[in-house]
Design an enzyme around this catalytic site. Structure first.
Site, PDB file in Angstrom:
ATOM      1  N   HIS A  11       0.806  -1.232   0.000  1.00  0.00           N
ATOM      2  CA  HIS A  11       0.000   0.000   0.000  1.00  0.00           C
ATOM      3  C   HIS A  11       0.836   1.277   0.000  1.00  0.00           C
ATOM      4  O   HIS A  11       0.273   2.367   0.134  1.00  0.00           O
ATOM      5  CB  HIS A  11      -0.909   0.028   1.235  1.00  0.00           C
ATOM      6  CG  HIS A  11      -1.975  -1.024   1.238  1.00  0.00           C
ATOM      7  ND1 HIS A  11      -2.945  -1.115   0.276  1.00  0.00           N
ATOM      8  CD2 HIS A  11      -2.221  -2.047   2.102  1.00  0.00           C
ATOM      9  CE1 HIS A  11      -3.751  -2.134   0.546  1.00  0.00           C
ATOM     10  NE2 HIS A  11      -3.321  -2.725   1.645  1.00  0.00           N
TER      11      HIS A  11
ATOM     12  N   GLU B 177      -6.977 -12.311   6.295  1.00  0.00           N
ATOM     13  CA  GLU B 177      -7.609 -10.998   6.423  1.00  0.00           C
ATOM     14  C   GLU B 177      -8.930 -10.917   5.641  1.00  0.00           C
ATOM     15  O   GLU B 177      -9.305  -9.852   5.170  1.00  0.00           O
ATOM     16  CB  GLU B 177      -6.640  -9.871   6.026  1.00  0.00           C
ATOM     17  CG  GLU B 177      -5.959 -10.008   4.685  1.00  0.00           C
ATOM     18  CD  GLU B 177      -5.036  -8.822   4.362  1.00  0.00           C
ATOM     19  OE1 GLU B 177      -5.076  -7.796   5.029  1.00  0.00           O
ATOM     20  OE2 GLU B 177      -4.279  -8.949   3.378  1.00  0.00           O
TER      21      GLU B 177
ATOM     22  N   ASP C  83      -8.709  -5.274   6.915  1.00  0.00           N
ATOM     23  CA  ASP C  83      -9.378  -5.988   5.832  1.00  0.00           C
ATOM     24  C   ASP C  83     -10.355  -7.025   6.368  1.00  0.00           C
ATOM     25  O   ASP C  83     -11.406  -7.257   5.761  1.00  0.00           O
ATOM     26  CB  ASP C  83      -8.338  -6.659   4.914  1.00  0.00           C
ATOM     27  CG  ASP C  83      -7.856  -5.704   3.836  1.00  0.00           C
ATOM     28  OD1 ASP C  83      -8.698  -5.144   3.120  1.00  0.00           O
ATOM     29  OD2 ASP C  83      -6.635  -5.509   3.733  1.00  0.00           O
TER      30      ASP C  83
END
Ligand code: 3PY
Ligand code: MG
Length: 264
Positions: free
Chosen positions: A46, A150, A176
């Site tokens: 990310h 997740e 998540d």
């Protein structure tokens, strides 16, 4: 060849604590490597970190005495091979939701006969202070493979996923996981469905002899998770730590625009 002391710690049943590096900056990585964390994970999923920056960061993290890990952008053979070949001592693989995906992650990270990682590169051996031949012989025993749980699909398939041979640890992505349940992303909550999911995955991981991991927001939460038996604990990120201290300082002096600090 150097020993991966974090993998060894996890195998002994001991906890290890690290954080995420989200700044594309080997100087920040170098300074963070001296803070005392067991490991530092360079965030390629990310954050705007490219492979060249990651490779230099792995080297300075290792030189600082911490274990250099990489969270790959996605579970592909290409991503996994490239971070390992440029010096990461282990991988964190996001969103592993099925046995086939877990098998693919292991195959990419391990050399034959345990996997399909291809031969090549120089920085992997340099990162372990050894020659390529020794690295190829011993890498399967030193590379740390952490797969992320997740998503509710992964919770449901936990037994099939965590029984795959070659995984060292699982790592819960709380944001998540909440999101996949239709809930607000959060690092923690007392939501019953979320807590039940954590308990289930923890028990399945233990049954298969894996170290359990989770991302938390601060040191107090890390202590609580360690007391529960978690062994691979990430505390926020270097950016989160920097901004929360900066915010606290500005707040103390009555400065600032009122915008919240980034926590992660
Ligand atoms: C999440 O919380 O989803 C994460 O990926 C944390 O690393
Ligand atoms: Mg995530």
């Amino acid at each position: 060849m150097k020993t991966n002391h974090v993998r060894a710690k996890l195998k002994r049943g001991e906890p290890s604590v690290g954080t995420w590096l989200t700044l594309p900056d080997p100087i920040a990585a170098r300074l963070m490597a001296q803070a005392g964390f067991d490991w530092l994970t360079v965030e390629l999923e990310h954050a705007p970190v490219n492979l060249e920056t990651a490779a230099i960061s792995f080297a300075v993290i290792e030189a600082g005495g911490a274990v250099p890990l990489a969270r790959v952008p996605w579970n592909t053979g290409e991503n996994i091979k490239r971070v390992l070949d440029t010096g990461a001592w282990g991988i964190v693989v996001p969103m592993v939701n099925s046995r086939a995906e877990a098998e693919a992650a292991v195959a990419a990270a391990r050399y034959a006969p345990r996997g399909q990682r291809t031969i090549g590169g120089q920085l992997h051996a340099a990162s372990f202070h050894t020659d390529a031949a020794t690295y190829y012989q011993r890498a399967n025993d030193e590379i740390l493979v952490v797969i992320m749980i997740e998503h509710v699909k992964a919770v449901e398939a936990a037994d099939a996923i965590l029984s795959v041979s070659g995984i060292d640890a699982f790592f819960i992505g709380p944001n998540d996981l909440h999101h996949s349940m239709g809930k607000k992303p959060a690092f923690d909550s007392d939501d019953q469905e979320y807590c039940d999911a954590l308990k289930h995955v923890f028990a399945v991981g233990r049954k298969h002899g894996l170290a359990s991991g989770i991302h938390v927001l601060d040191a107090a939460a890390a202590q609580r998770r360690i007391a529960e038996g978690y062994q691979f604990i990430a505390i926020a990120s270097e950016t989160g730590m920097m901004l929360s201290k900066a915010r606290e300082t500005a707040d103390f002096l009555g400065l600032g625009s009122g915008r919240a600090a980034v926590k992660y």
